[in-house]
Design a protein around this motif. Structure first.
Motif, PDB file in Angstrom:
ATOM      1  N   LYS A  53       3.313  -3.744  -9.503  1.00  0.00           N
ATOM      2  CA  LYS A  53       3.748  -2.311  -9.258  1.00  0.00           C
ATOM      3  C   LYS A  53       5.093  -2.354  -8.601  1.00  0.00           C
ATOM      4  CE  LYS A  53       2.143  -0.262  -5.312  1.00  0.00           C
ATOM      5  NZ  LYS A  53       2.085  -0.631  -3.847  1.00  0.00           N
ATOM      6  N   LYS A  82      -6.525  -1.032  11.108  1.00  0.00           N
ATOM      7  CA  LYS A  82      -6.224  -1.381   9.674  1.00  0.00           C
ATOM      8  C   LYS A  82      -7.666  -1.551   8.947  1.00  0.00           C
ATOM      9  CE  LYS A  82      -4.698  -4.239   6.228  1.00  0.00           C
ATOM     10  NZ  LYS A  82      -3.982  -3.693   5.148  1.00  0.00           N
ATOM     11  N   ARG A 131      10.505  -2.429   4.726  1.00  0.00           N
ATOM     12  CA  ARG A 131      10.707  -1.990   3.617  1.00  0.00           C
ATOM     13  C   ARG A 131      11.139  -0.551   3.406  1.00  0.00           C
ATOM     14  NH1 ARG A 131       5.243  -2.291   1.885  1.00  0.00           N
ATOM     15  NH2 ARG A 131       5.516  -2.354  -0.534  1.00  0.00           N
ATOM     16  N   GLU A 136      -3.636   1.717   7.684  1.00  0.00           N
ATOM     17  CA  GLU A 136      -2.925   0.343   8.191  1.00  0.00           C
ATOM     18  C   GLU A 136      -2.349   0.797   9.536  1.00  0.00           C
ATOM     19  OE1 GLU A 136      -0.595  -1.768   5.046  1.00  0.00           O
ATOM     20  OE2 GLU A 136      -0.389   0.318   4.170  1.00  0.00           O
ATOM     21  N   GLN A 180     -12.438  -3.986   3.428  1.00  0.00           N
ATOM     22  CA  GLN A 180     -11.746  -5.102   4.589  1.00  0.00           C
ATOM     23  C   GLN A 180     -11.522  -4.257   5.887  1.00  0.00           C
ATOM     24  OE1 GLN A 180      -8.175  -5.550   2.285  1.00  0.00           O
ATOM     25  NE2 GLN A 180      -7.111  -3.951   3.204  1.00  0.00           N
ATOM     26  N   LYS A 211       0.030   4.507   7.094  1.00  0.00           N
ATOM     27  CA  LYS A 211       0.473   3.746   7.835  1.00  0.00           C
ATOM     28  C   LYS A 211       0.624   4.151   9.381  1.00  0.00           C
ATOM     29  CE  LYS A 211       3.371   1.212   4.351  1.00  0.00           C
ATOM     30  NZ  LYS A 211       2.475   0.197   4.258  1.00  0.00           N
ATOM     31  N   TYR A 233      12.458   0.917   0.365  1.00  0.00           N
ATOM     32  CA  TYR A 233      11.642   1.319  -1.022  1.00  0.00           C
ATOM     33  C   TYR A 233      10.901   2.334  -0.542  1.00  0.00           C
ATOM     34  CZ  TYR A 233       6.766   1.200  -2.864  1.00  0.00           C
ATOM     35  OH  TYR A 233       5.618   1.363  -3.077  1.00  0.00           O
ATOM     36  N   ASP A 259       2.548   4.707  -3.184  1.00  0.00           N
ATOM     37  CA  ASP A 259       2.350   3.507  -2.652  1.00  0.00           C
ATOM     38  C   ASP A 259       1.056   3.037  -2.631  1.00  0.00           C
ATOM     39  OD1 ASP A 259       3.455   1.083  -1.731  1.00  0.00           O
ATOM     40  OD2 ASP A 259       2.777   1.327   0.324  1.00  0.00           O
ATOM     41  N   MET A 260       0.200   4.066  -2.365  1.00  0.00           N
ATOM     42  CA  MET A 260      -1.393   3.415  -2.381  1.00  0.00           C
ATOM     43  C   MET A 260      -2.239   4.308  -3.148  1.00  0.00           C
ATOM     44  SD  MET A 260      -1.643   0.889   0.068  1.00  0.00           S
ATOM     45  CE  MET A 260      -3.378   1.211   0.589  1.00  0.00           C
ATOM     46  N   HIS A 269      -3.256  -5.356  -6.678  1.00  0.00           N
ATOM     47  CA  HIS A 269      -3.876  -6.246  -6.131  1.00  0.00           C
ATOM     48  C   HIS A 269      -5.173  -6.118  -5.429  1.00  0.00           C
ATOM     49  CE1 HIS A 269      -2.198  -4.511  -2.441  1.00  0.00           C
ATOM     50  NE2 HIS A 269      -3.028  -5.397  -1.684  1.00  0.00           N
ATOM     51  N   TYR A 270      -5.522  -4.769  -5.323  1.00  0.00           N
ATOM     52  CA  TYR A 270      -6.660  -4.227  -4.878  1.00  0.00           C
ATOM     53  C   TYR A 270      -7.963  -4.953  -5.897  1.00  0.00           C
ATOM     54  CZ  TYR A 270      -6.413  -1.881  -0.395  1.00  0.00           C
ATOM     55  OH  TYR A 270      -6.171  -1.621   0.644  1.00  0.00           O
ATOM     56  N   HIS A 323      -4.124   1.858  -5.818  1.00  0.00           N
ATOM     57  CA  HIS A 323      -5.332   1.222  -5.045  1.00  0.00           C
ATOM     58  C   HIS A 323      -6.371   2.052  -4.837  1.00  0.00           C
ATOM     59  CE1 HIS A 323      -2.020  -1.761  -4.844  1.00  0.00           C
ATOM     60  NE2 HIS A 323      -1.710  -1.421  -3.658  1.00  0.00           N
ATOM     61  N   LYS A 373      -9.677  -8.218  -4.802  1.00  0.00           N
ATOM     62  CA  LYS A 373     -10.379  -8.119  -3.745  1.00  0.00           C
ATOM     63  C   LYS A 373     -11.669  -8.290  -4.281  1.00  0.00           C
ATOM     64  CE  LYS A 373      -7.274  -5.449  -0.757  1.00  0.00           C
ATOM     65  NZ  LYS A 373      -6.583  -6.045   0.026  1.00  0.00           N
TER      66      LYS A 373
HETATM   67  C1  BG6 Z   1       0.838  -2.468  -1.303  1.00  0.00           C
HETATM   68  C2  BG6 Z   1       1.634  -1.405  -0.671  1.00  0.00           C
HETATM   69  O1  BG6 Z   1       0.702  -2.349  -2.612  1.00  0.00           O
HETATM   70  O2  BG6 Z   1      -0.825  -2.725  -0.442  1.00  0.00           O
HETATM   71  C3  BG6 Z   1       1.941  -1.875   0.689  1.00  0.00           C
HETATM   72  O3  BG6 Z   1       2.793  -1.369  -1.223  1.00  0.00           O
HETATM   73  C4  BG6 Z   1       0.528  -1.875   1.664  1.00  0.00           C
HETATM   74  O4  BG6 Z   1       2.635  -0.554   1.569  1.00  0.00           O
HETATM   75  C5  BG6 Z   1      -0.399  -3.018   0.766  1.00  0.00           C
HETATM   76  O5  BG6 Z   1       0.608  -2.457   2.886  1.00  0.00           O
HETATM   77  C6  BG6 Z   1      -1.664  -2.832   1.586  1.00  0.00           C
HETATM   78  O6  BG6 Z   1      -2.539  -3.824   0.742  1.00  0.00           O
HETATM   79  P1  BG6 Z   1      -3.754  -4.344   1.858  1.00  0.00           P
HETATM   80  O7  BG6 Z   1      -4.279  -5.629   0.814  1.00  0.00           O
HETATM   81  O8  BG6 Z   1      -3.105  -5.269   3.020  1.00  0.00           O
HETATM   82  O9  BG6 Z   1      -4.546  -3.299   2.168  1.00  0.00           O
END
Ligand code: BG6
Length: 498
Positions: free
Chosen positions: A153, A351, A228, A221, A386, A346, A231, A240-241, A183-184, A245, A187
């Motif tokens: 992404k 978190k 960053r 978070e 998480q 954020k 970006y 972003d999220m 990447h979610y 995700h 998990k």
């Molecule tokens: C990323 C975002 O895709 O996911 C980041 O670009 C974010 O900004 C991150 O911090 C969060 O991932 P995780 O796995 O830490 O919840």
């Protein structure tokens, strides 16, 4: 099935992703005997490394990023011999010709059967350049071997750019060759949503508007944008999220049962669910979406935190949101009238990623006239994605004593207690699946575009209307006040502990 023999090419191999995630994940797979015997890695980037110096660089970092407590030096030295490097520019046709020759030699040496996995660990701006370079030398073509690309992404920055990116990629590759990473989906706890819903008979009958009052998905978070800003200032939390995700989690939680566990069957159901999300009019955006930006505040360690607008590479007058809360509607029979609240940000207090499914309250008449009446709170099912991974069911129980007083209690499942878990990077399963040709954990072009379609009105309204109250929450707080008013307007409240 064991993964097929293959060579993995990493474009942009000198970057952070390769050393922090890709090499450690591949090494973890190797240690678990999950890599094919016939396997090699070829890194390509502009930087001036030899294979030897590239291996040295990977060796320095792998200890920090793979499973630290069980680092196996002997295994690493065997694995490291499989890593190669080639210097080259992505706009240089001759470099792709050299790449082809290099890959033919590696294929002969490792007996990889012609299968190649291309990983784009590069900014999206160069995806199409790489695609063109590969096509020019015929490396996108499949015969009795496969060719696949993994794309990171962001998949575009709005609906138009996502469509354009998909068009560019699909000019030279078939959809079945393209693996878009979120990447979610790597998990365990997100994958477990499918097991929970479809391997158990108990909850599915309740999983609908008759029994569920509303759903909340929260991903908060503590950190700010860190390094960053360049970006992030063009992105914001919706891009972003939420668009990726949070929507992926919502799709797993709310989709219909797939007819099989095949990737297309799962992705078809996700697509149907996302297509049922109501697209908001601008007026509805103003009512159902809240944005925030952090100001100065206090970090977890007590030190002062800078406001977002003073972060490196962030515009001093930035209108970018570092927090968003959104109320969505799903227009299908299962979910009609059940609001889905999403929030992410954020610079917050904790978190944590959690999903709360709140059921409807029991009718009160049984306890009429007792102290219990009026205390009947709704049951909740909480997926802790998480940290402290687990699932919790909250219900009311009678407190010991002569009167009928109730208290909320928990039934708790903790991953760490139930299973021996191996820490990993979260990329292992995705890479393993890609080598096996299983695309279940990857997004598809129609899913990506539908997700953009849902957020596009929010992006449009927020772009056209400057947020006059930014910054509107202190770093390290629970977020802007308006985010709490959002469920309150629908007579609900945020339940996750974030
Ligand atoms: C990323 C975002 O895709 O996911 C980041 O670009 C974010 O900004 C991150 O911090 C969060 O991932 P995780 O796995 O830490 O919840």
């Amino acid at each position: 099935d064991a993964p097929d023999p293959c060579i993995m090419v990493i474009f942009g191999a000198s970057g952070d992703l390769t050393k922090r995630l890709l090499i450690p994940s591949l090494f973890n797979l190797y240690c678990d005997n999950l890599l094919p015997d016939a396997f090699a890695i070829l890194g390509m980037a502009m930087d001036d490394f030899s294979t030897e110096s590239f291996r040295d660089r990977m060796s320095e970092d792998v200890r920090n990023y793979s499973r630290q407590d069980q680092f196996d030096d002997h295994a690493w030295s065997v694995f490291c011999d499989k890593i190669h490097y080639m210097q080259g520019r992505f706009d240089d046709a001759e470099a792709f010709a050299r790449l082809k020759t290099f890959l033919q030699a590696l294929d002969g040496r490792y007996d990889a059967g012609g299968n190649i996995l291309f990983y784009m660990a590069t900014p999206p701006a160069v995806f199409s350049m790489i695609s063109t370079g590969l096509e020019a030398v015929g490396m996108n073509e499949e015969h009795d071997y496969w060719r696949r690309i993994i794309v990171e992404k962001p998949f575009g920055s709005d609906l138009d750019s996502a469509r354009q990116l998909n068009r560019q990629i699909l000019t030279y590759w078939k959809e079945s060759q393209v693996y878009r990473i979120d990447h979610y989906l790597g998990k365990e706890t997100v994958q477990n949503l499918l097991a929970f819903r479809f391997a158990n008979g108990m909850f599915e009958p309740l999983w609908n508007r008759t029994h569920i009052d509303h759903i909340q998905i929260t991903a908060t978070e503590q950190v700010g944008v860190e390094w960053r800003g360049g970006y992030y200032d063009k992105s914001g939390v919706v891009r972003d999220m939420i668009q990726n995700h949070l929507f992926q989690m919502m799709a797993y939680l709310c989709m219909e049962p797939p007819v099989s566990f095949e990737s297309e069957a799962i992705r078809n159901e996700k697509f149907k669910l996302l297509s049922a999300v109501r697209i908001m009019e601008p007026e509805e955006v103003r009512e159902n979406a809240v944005r925030g930006q952090y100001g100065e505040g206090v970090k977890q360690d007590g030190s002062p935190a800078k406001p977002y607008r003073q972060e490196h590479l962030v515009h001093p007058d930035s209108n970018t949101e570092t927090y968003a809360a959104v109320k969505l509607r799903i227009d299908n029979w299962r979910w009609h009238g059940v609001p889905v609240f999403l929030r992410s940000g954020k610079g917050l207090r904790t978190k944590s990623t959690e999903i709360v499914v709140q059921f409807r309250r029991a009718p009160e008449f049984t306890f009429r006239g007792t102290p219990a009446a009026g205390q009947l709170e709704a049951n909740q099912l909480i997926f802790r994605i998480q940290p402290n991974e687990g699932i919790e069911l909250r219900f009311l129980a009678k407190r010991p004593g002569p009167s009928m007083h109730m208290r909320k209690v928990n039934m708790n499942f903790e991953y760490d207690e139930a299973f021996v878990t191996h820490p990993g990077t979260g990329y292992e399963t995705m890479l393993y699946d890609c080598m096996r040709g299983d695309a279940s954990l990857f997004s598809r072009s129609d899913l990506v575009e539908t997700s953009w379609q849902i957020v596009q009105p929010i992006l449009d309204v927020w772009k056209s209307e400057k947020a006059r109250d930014f910054p509107n929450y202190p770093f390290g707080s629970w977020g802007p006040k308006a985010a709490f008013d959002l469920p309150a307007a629908a007579h609900r409240r945020w339940l996750a502990r974030s």
